[in-house]
Design a protein around this motif. Structure first.
Motif, mmCIF file in Angstrom:
data_model
loop_
_atom_site.group_PDB
_atom_site.id
_atom_site.type_symbol
_atom_site.label_atom_id
_atom_site.label_comp_id
_atom_site.label_asym_id
_atom_site.label_seq_id
_atom_site.Cartn_x
_atom_site.Cartn_y
_atom_site.Cartn_z
ATOM 1 N N TYR A 7 0.805 -1.384 0.132
ATOM 2 C CA TYR A 7 -0.196 -0.036 0.176
ATOM 3 C C TYR A 7 0.847 0.796 0.141
ATOM 4 O O TYR A 7 0.612 2.334 -0.535
ATOM 5 C CB TYR A 7 -0.684 0.201 0.992
ATOM 6 N N ASP A 8 2.372 1.032 1.295
ATOM 7 C CA ASP A 8 2.854 2.754 0.611
ATOM 8 C C ASP A 8 3.700 2.892 -0.340
ATOM 9 O O ASP A 8 3.998 4.031 -0.509
ATOM 10 C CB ASP A 8 4.152 2.436 1.793
ATOM 11 N N ASP A 9 3.866 1.689 -0.781
ATOM 12 C CA ASP A 9 4.508 2.245 -2.489
ATOM 13 C C ASP A 9 3.618 2.514 -3.850
ATOM 14 O O ASP A 9 3.944 2.431 -4.644
ATOM 15 C CB ASP A 9 4.952 0.127 -2.840
ATOM 16 N N VAL A 10 2.325 2.877 -3.637
ATOM 17 C CA VAL A 10 1.506 3.108 -4.706
ATOM 18 C C VAL A 10 0.726 4.085 -4.488
ATOM 19 O O VAL A 10 0.530 4.942 -3.315
ATOM 20 C CB VAL A 10 0.377 2.222 -5.298
ATOM 21 N N GLU A 11 1.088 4.806 -5.766
ATOM 22 C CA GLU A 11 -0.038 6.516 -5.056
ATOM 23 C C GLU A 11 -1.302 6.751 -6.562
ATOM 24 O O GLU A 11 -0.868 5.831 -7.160
ATOM 25 C CB GLU A 11 1.174 7.272 -5.365
ATOM 26 N N ALA A 12 -2.051 7.572 -6.415
ATOM 27 C CA ALA A 12 -3.027 7.628 -7.715
ATOM 28 C C ALA A 12 -2.643 8.343 -8.791
ATOM 29 O O ALA A 12 -1.669 8.958 -8.041
ATOM 30 C CB ALA A 12 -4.572 8.521 -6.988
ATOM 31 N N GLY A 13 -2.629 7.279 -9.860
ATOM 32 C CA GLY A 13 -1.818 7.534 -10.907
ATOM 33 C C GLY A 13 -0.869 6.537 -11.151
ATOM 34 O O GLY A 13 -0.297 6.759 -12.052
ATOM 35 N N THR A 14 -0.382 5.986 -9.812
ATOM 36 C CA THR A 14 0.176 4.651 -10.674
ATOM 37 C C THR A 14 -0.030 3.175 -11.592
ATOM 38 O O THR A 14 -1.377 2.796 -11.128
ATOM 39 C CB THR A 14 0.800 3.455 -9.235
ATOM 40 N N GLU A 15 0.580 4.024 -12.563
ATOM 41 C CA GLU A 15 -0.078 2.358 -13.083
ATOM 42 C C GLU A 15 0.376 0.815 -13.164
ATOM 43 O O GLU A 15 1.497 0.749 -12.635
ATOM 44 C CB GLU A 15 0.919 2.740 -14.925
ATOM 45 N N ILE A 16 -0.484 0.054 -13.444
ATOM 46 C CA ILE A 16 -0.756 -1.496 -13.336
ATOM 47 C C ILE A 16 0.323 -2.585 -14.401
ATOM 48 O O ILE A 16 0.351 -3.608 -13.913
ATOM 49 C CB ILE A 16 -0.824 -2.176 -12.710
ATOM 50 N N VAL A 81 -9.515 -9.363 -3.722
ATOM 51 C CA VAL A 81 -9.898 -7.934 -4.786
ATOM 52 C C VAL A 81 -11.190 -7.655 -3.568
ATOM 53 O O VAL A 81 -11.735 -8.606 -2.629
ATOM 54 C CB VAL A 81 -10.875 -8.579 -5.556
ATOM 55 N N VAL A 82 -11.656 -6.260 -3.106
ATOM 56 C CA VAL A 82 -12.828 -6.434 -2.291
ATOM 57 C C VAL A 82 -14.412 -6.185 -3.163
ATOM 58 O O VAL A 82 -15.133 -6.968 -2.693
ATOM 59 C CB VAL A 82 -12.748 -5.265 -1.404
ATOM 60 N N GLU A 83 -14.259 -5.580 -3.779
ATOM 61 C CA GLU A 83 -14.791 -5.043 -5.313
ATOM 62 C C GLU A 83 -14.490 -5.152 -6.373
ATOM 63 O O GLU A 83 -13.393 -5.090 -6.752
ATOM 64 C CB GLU A 83 -16.277 -4.130 -4.582
ATOM 65 N N TYR A 84 -16.260 -5.489 -7.092
ATOM 66 C CA TYR A 84 -15.192 -4.988 -8.688
ATOM 67 C C TYR A 84 -16.895 -5.320 -9.041
ATOM 68 O O TYR A 84 -17.617 -5.941 -9.457
ATOM 69 C CB TYR A 84 -14.878 -6.899 -9.507
ATOM 70 N N LYS A 112 -6.226 6.735 -3.714
ATOM 71 C CA LYS A 112 -5.724 5.433 -2.512
ATOM 72 C C LYS A 112 -6.821 6.029 -1.331
ATOM 73 O O LYS A 112 -7.218 7.048 -1.553
ATOM 74 C CB LYS A 112 -4.448 6.133 -2.171
ATOM 75 N N ARG A 113 -7.097 4.781 -0.646
ATOM 76 C CA ARG A 113 -8.360 5.805 0.342
ATOM 77 C C ARG A 113 -7.475 4.453 1.996
ATOM 78 O O ARG A 113 -6.730 4.273 2.285
ATOM 79 C CB ARG A 113 -9.373 4.415 -0.155
ATOM 80 N N GLU A 114 -8.276 5.196 3.194
ATOM 81 C CA GLU A 114 -8.206 4.447 4.441
ATOM 82 C C GLU A 114 -7.720 2.468 4.446
ATOM 83 O O GLU A 114 -8.805 2.108 3.521
ATOM 84 C CB GLU A 114 -8.817 4.712 4.895
ATOM 85 N N ASP A 115 -7.237 2.711 5.313
ATOM 86 C CA ASP A 115 -7.502 0.814 5.473
ATOM 87 C C ASP A 115 -7.091 0.095 4.566
ATOM 88 O O ASP A 115 -7.335 -1.368 4.275
ATOM 89 C CB ASP A 115 -8.631 0.631 5.525
ATOM 90 N N ASN A 116 -5.850 0.270 4.235
ATOM 91 C CA ASN A 116 -4.955 -0.091 2.450
ATOM 92 C C ASN A 116 -5.838 -0.319 1.305
ATOM 93 O O ASN A 116 -5.790 -1.223 0.587
ATOM 94 C CB ASN A 116 -4.241 -1.617 3.350
ATOM 95 N N LEU A 117 -6.852 0.324 1.630
ATOM 96 C CA LEU A 117 -7.517 0.109 -0.174
ATOM 97 C C LEU A 117 -7.286 1.396 -1.001
ATOM 98 O O LEU A 117 -6.735 2.288 -0.873
ATOM 99 C CB LEU A 117 -9.386 0.375 -0.009
ATOM 100 N N LEU A 137 -11.976 -1.810 -9.586
ATOM 101 C CA LEU A 137 -11.622 -3.108 -8.919
ATOM 102 C C LEU A 137 -10.980 -2.098 -7.290
ATOM 103 O O LEU A 137 -10.198 -1.287 -7.674
ATOM 104 C CB LEU A 137 -10.626 -3.894 -8.698
ATOM 105 N N LEU A 138 -11.809 -2.493 -5.693
ATOM 106 C CA LEU A 138 -11.557 -1.762 -5.342
ATOM 107 C C LEU A 138 -10.360 -3.442 -4.139
ATOM 108 O O LEU A 138 -11.027 -4.310 -4.176
ATOM 109 C CB LEU A 138 -13.062 -1.640 -3.971
ATOM 110 N N VAL A 139 -9.197 -2.666 -4.328
ATOM 111 C CA VAL A 139 -8.361 -3.580 -3.398
ATOM 112 C C VAL A 139 -7.480 -3.281 -2.301
ATOM 113 O O VAL A 139 -6.940 -2.717 -1.973
ATOM 114 C CB VAL A 139 -7.006 -3.786 -4.907
ATOM 115 N N ARG A 140 -7.466 -4.229 -1.889
ATOM 116 C CA ARG A 140 -7.070 -3.888 -0.304
ATOM 117 C C ARG A 140 -5.583 -4.665 -0.438
ATOM 118 O O ARG A 140 -4.856 -6.100 -0.068
ATOM 119 C CB ARG A 140 -7.977 -4.878 1.031
ATOM 120 N N LEU A 141 -4.783 -3.952 -0.044
ATOM 121 C CA LEU A 141 -2.893 -4.329 -0.533
ATOM 122 C C LEU A 141 -2.805 -4.356 1.467
ATOM 123 O O LEU A 141 -2.887 -4.197 2.170
ATOM 124 C CB LEU A 141 -2.451 -3.099 -1.361
ATOM 125 N N ALA A 142 -1.253 -4.937 1.191
ATOM 126 C CA ALA A 142 -0.611 -5.143 2.240
ATOM 127 C C ALA A 142 0.002 -4.138 3.066
ATOM 128 O O ALA A 142 0.401 -3.177 2.148
ATOM 129 C CB ALA A 142 0.107 -6.139 2.252
#
Length: 142
Positions: A7-16, A81-84, A112-117, A137-142
């Motif tokens: 989670y700490d390694d991504v920001e809005a705009g990060t291409e996957i 994946v929490v939601e799709y 980026k949202r709270e709770d590692n989402l 997709l809403l994704v919960r990262l480590a």
């Protein structure tokens, strides 16, 4: 599968990244067996054309699953994946030949949202046409 993204390694705009998935008739037969969806539009050209389709089309849920693979491989965990959500905008037409079709998927972290989402937006195309509209997709990262 890739290493887990933190989670700490991504920001809005990060291409996957981007990935292309082949789709052949045999994949549709296997999916039909796994899902129980034996609708003949997914394996019979005559039936597909009789209902106004250009030919046999991939199952919508198969298309969604292939698109999600980009995200689950990036996250390192299919359970992340929490939601799709998406809408179908065009079919993936799968010719009866050795090549079949392709689904090309790219994605970017939109928020980026709270709770590692994180909210990931995808672009999903086949034969140059968007086949899913606004897939997120809403994704919960480590």
């Amino acid at each position: 599968m890739t290493a887990t993204v933190r989670y700490d390694d991504v920001e809005a705009g990060t291409e996957i990244g981007e990935r292309t998935f082949p789709v052949r008739r045999v994949d549709l037969v296997r999916y039909a067996g796994a899902s129980g969806d034996f609708n003949p539009i997914h394996w019979n050209d005559r039936t597909a054309k009789a209902v106004g389709l250009p030919g046999v089309i991939a199952h919508g849920m198969f298309t969604m699953a292939e698109a999600a693979r980009l995200v689950t491989d990036w996250a390192g965990d299919p359970g992340a994946v929490v939601e799709y959500g998406t809408r179908f905008s065009a079919p993936v037409v799968v010719p009866d030949d050795d090549t079949g079709a392709e689904i090309t998927v790219s994605g970017v972290v939109k928020e980026k949202r709270e709770d590692n989402l994180v909210l990931v937006a995808l672009t999903v195309r086949s034969a140059g046409t968007r086949v899913l509209a606004r897939p997120t997709l809403l994704v919960r990262l480590a």
